[in-house]
Design a protein around this motif. Structure first.
Motif, PDB file in Angstrom:
ATOM      1  N   MET A  67       5.293   6.955   4.479  1.00  0.00           N
ATOM      2  CA  MET A  67       5.143   6.168   5.704  1.00  0.00           C
ATOM      3  C   MET A  67       5.675   6.983   6.880  1.00  0.00           C
ATOM      4  SD  MET A  67       6.526   2.511   4.269  1.00  0.00           S
ATOM      5  CE  MET A  67       8.073   3.247   3.787  1.00  0.00           C
ATOM      6  N   PRO A  68       5.049   6.868   8.029  1.00  0.00           N
ATOM      7  CA  PRO A  68       5.533   7.629   9.183  1.00  0.00           C
ATOM      8  C   PRO A  68       6.887   7.116   9.672  1.00  0.00           C
ATOM      9  CG  PRO A  68       3.648   6.262   9.797  1.00  0.00           C
ATOM     10  CD  PRO A  68       3.853   6.103   8.324  1.00  0.00           C
ATOM     11  N   GLY A  69       7.864   8.010   9.756  1.00  0.00           N
ATOM     12  CA  GLY A  69       9.142   7.700  10.359  1.00  0.00           C
ATOM     13  C   GLY A  69      10.140   6.940   9.526  1.00  0.00           C
ATOM     14  N   VAL A  70       9.846   6.676   8.249  1.00  0.00           N
ATOM     15  CA  VAL A  70      10.778   5.915   7.432  1.00  0.00           C
ATOM     16  C   VAL A  70      10.617   6.286   5.951  1.00  0.00           C
ATOM     17  CG1 VAL A  70       9.270   3.917   7.092  1.00  0.00           C
ATOM     18  CG2 VAL A  70      11.726   3.608   7.033  1.00  0.00           C
ATOM     19  N   VAL A  71      11.740   6.263   5.234  1.00  0.00           N
ATOM     20  CA  VAL A  71      11.758   6.429   3.784  1.00  0.00           C
ATOM     21  C   VAL A  71      12.332   5.132   3.225  1.00  0.00           C
ATOM     22  CG1 VAL A  71      12.738   7.730   1.845  1.00  0.00           C
ATOM     23  CG2 VAL A  71      12.084   8.928   3.947  1.00  0.00           C
ATOM     24  N   ALA A  72      11.609   4.519   2.291  1.00  0.00           N
ATOM     25  CA  ALA A  72      12.042   3.266   1.693  1.00  0.00           C
ATOM     26  C   ALA A  72      12.534   3.518   0.272  1.00  0.00           C
ATOM     27  CB  ALA A  72      10.894   2.261   1.683  1.00  0.00           C
ATOM     28  N   VAL A  73      13.578   2.800  -0.135  1.00  0.00           N
ATOM     29  CA  VAL A  73      14.182   2.971  -1.458  1.00  0.00           C
ATOM     30  C   VAL A  73      14.407   1.587  -2.056  1.00  0.00           C
ATOM     31  CG1 VAL A  73      16.167   3.913  -2.713  1.00  0.00           C
ATOM     32  CG2 VAL A  73      15.368   5.043  -0.632  1.00  0.00           C
ATOM     33  N   ARG A  74      14.058   1.451  -3.347  1.00  0.00           N
ATOM     34  CA  ARG A  74      14.257   0.164  -4.031  1.00  0.00           C
ATOM     35  C   ARG A  74      14.698   0.403  -5.471  1.00  0.00           C
ATOM     36  NH1 ARG A  74       8.038  -1.980  -5.013  1.00  0.00           N
ATOM     37  NH2 ARG A  74       7.509  -0.445  -6.613  1.00  0.00           N
ATOM     38  N   ASN A 123      13.692  10.313 -16.420  1.00  0.00           N
ATOM     39  CA  ASN A 123      13.462  10.481 -17.863  1.00  0.00           C
ATOM     40  C   ASN A 123      13.639   9.209 -18.674  1.00  0.00           C
ATOM     41  OD1 ASN A 123      12.919  13.210 -17.528  1.00  0.00           O
ATOM     42  ND2 ASN A 123      15.079  13.749 -17.684  1.00  0.00           N
ATOM     43  N   GLY A 124      13.248   8.068 -18.148  1.00  0.00           N
ATOM     44  CA  GLY A 124      13.336   6.821 -18.907  1.00  0.00           C
ATOM     45  C   GLY A 124      14.749   6.437 -19.290  1.00  0.00           C
ATOM     46  N   GLN A 125      15.691   6.602 -18.414  1.00  0.00           N
ATOM     47  CA  GLN A 125      17.103   6.324 -18.688  1.00  0.00           C
ATOM     48  C   GLN A 125      17.416   4.839 -18.678  1.00  0.00           C
ATOM     49  OE1 GLN A 125      19.324   8.768 -19.464  1.00  0.00           O
ATOM     50  NE2 GLN A 125      17.623  10.179 -19.378  1.00  0.00           N
ATOM     51  N   GLY A 126      16.687   4.065 -19.444  1.00  0.00           N
ATOM     52  CA  GLY A 126      16.987   2.639 -19.560  1.00  0.00           C
ATOM     53  C   GLY A 126      16.684   1.839 -18.315  1.00  0.00           C
ATOM     54  N   GLY A 127      15.819   2.337 -17.453  1.00  0.00           N
ATOM     55  CA  GLY A 127      15.433   1.602 -16.266  1.00  0.00           C
ATOM     56  C   GLY A 127      16.425   1.682 -15.123  1.00  0.00           C
ATOM     57  N   ASN A 128      17.443   2.505 -15.234  1.00  0.00           N
ATOM     58  CA  ASN A 128      18.434   2.642 -14.165  1.00  0.00           C
ATOM     59  C   ASN A 128      17.970   3.689 -13.161  1.00  0.00           C
ATOM     60  OD1 ASN A 128      20.180   0.777 -15.340  1.00  0.00           O
ATOM     61  ND2 ASN A 128      21.002   2.325 -16.696  1.00  0.00           N
ATOM     62  N   CYS A 129      16.948   3.337 -12.417  1.00  0.00           N
ATOM     63  CA  CYS A 129      16.337   4.295 -11.496  1.00  0.00           C
ATOM     64  C   CYS A 129      16.127   3.647 -10.134  1.00  0.00           C
ATOM     65  CB  CYS A 129      14.975   4.733 -12.020  1.00  0.00           C
ATOM     66  SG  CYS A 129      14.998   5.412 -13.670  1.00  0.00           S
ATOM     67  N   VAL A 130      15.956   4.478  -9.168  1.00  0.00           N
ATOM     68  CA  VAL A 130      15.482   4.017  -7.877  1.00  0.00           C
ATOM     69  C   VAL A 130      14.072   4.558  -7.695  1.00  0.00           C
ATOM     70  CG1 VAL A 130      17.758   3.838  -6.824  1.00  0.00           C
ATOM     71  CG2 VAL A 130      16.475   5.947  -6.591  1.00  0.00           C
ATOM     72  N   GLU A 131      13.312   3.875  -6.866  1.00  0.00           N
ATOM     73  CA  GLU A 131      11.986   4.338  -6.489  1.00  0.00           C
ATOM     74  C   GLU A 131      12.007   4.602  -5.000  1.00  0.00           C
ATOM     75  OE1 GLU A 131       8.969   2.200  -9.542  1.00  0.00           O
ATOM     76  OE2 GLU A 131       9.762   0.934  -7.950  1.00  0.00           O
ATOM     77  N   VAL A 132      11.278   5.628  -4.595  1.00  0.00           N
ATOM     78  CA  VAL A 132      11.240   6.051  -3.207  1.00  0.00           C
ATOM     79  C   VAL A 132       9.800   6.037  -2.715  1.00  0.00           C
ATOM     80  CG1 VAL A 132      11.735   7.968  -1.629  1.00  0.00           C
ATOM     81  CG2 VAL A 132      13.259   7.516  -3.544  1.00  0.00           C
ATOM     82  N   ALA A 133       9.610   5.548  -1.520  1.00  0.00           N
ATOM     83  CA  ALA A 133       8.308   5.621  -0.848  1.00  0.00           C
ATOM     84  C   ALA A 133       8.527   6.449   0.413  1.00  0.00           C
ATOM     85  CB  ALA A 133       7.790   4.237  -0.499  1.00  0.00           C
ATOM     86  N   GLY A 167       0.779  -1.232   0.000  1.00  0.00           N
ATOM     87  CA  GLY A 167       0.000   0.000   0.000  1.00  0.00           C
ATOM     88  C   GLY A 167       0.810   1.281   0.000  1.00  0.00           C
ATOM     89  N   VAL A 168       2.148   1.183   0.059  1.00  0.00           N
ATOM     90  CA  VAL A 168       2.926   2.423   0.000  1.00  0.00           C
ATOM     91  C   VAL A 168       2.946   2.941  -1.435  1.00  0.00           C
ATOM     92  CG1 VAL A 168       4.362   1.809   1.976  1.00  0.00           C
ATOM     93  CG2 VAL A 168       5.189   1.341  -0.324  1.00  0.00           C
ATOM     94  N   ARG A 169       3.167   4.219  -1.588  1.00  0.00           N
ATOM     95  CA  ARG A 169       3.196   4.840  -2.917  1.00  0.00           C
ATOM     96  C   ARG A 169       4.647   5.007  -3.344  1.00  0.00           C
ATOM     97  NH1 ARG A 169       1.681   9.971  -1.860  1.00  0.00           N
ATOM     98  NH2 ARG A 169       3.804  10.654  -2.181  1.00  0.00           N
TER      99      ARG A 169
END
Length: 62
Positions: free
Chosen positions: A28-35, A15-25, A5-7
């Motif tokens: 959530m209270p008290g935490v930032v998630a990165v994948r 800018n669509g750089q070949g999929g070399n990206c990270v995603e951030v959520a 359920g996180v966004r």
């Protein structure tokens, strides 16, 4: 940690750089998630919001 359920969002600079990206959520209270956007089921790094802001602040061009 339950990440259902996180966004996840990509950087506006990816800018669509070949999929070399990270995603951030950061909705959530008290935490930032990165994948890796290429492996959404893979490992997730978590940071305290202050630590994430400091990290991103160092990346910004001056």
């Amino acid at each position: 940690m339950d990440l259902n359920g996180v966004r996840w969002r990509k950087s506006s600079r990816s800018n669509g750089q070949g999929g070399n990206c990270v995603e951030v959520a950061d909705d959530m209270p008290g935490v930032v998630a990165v994948r890796d956007s290429k492996d959404p089921a893979g490992p997730v790094l978590t940071f305290a919001p202050d630590a994430w802001r400091a990290f991103v602040g160092r990346l910004a061009p001056r």
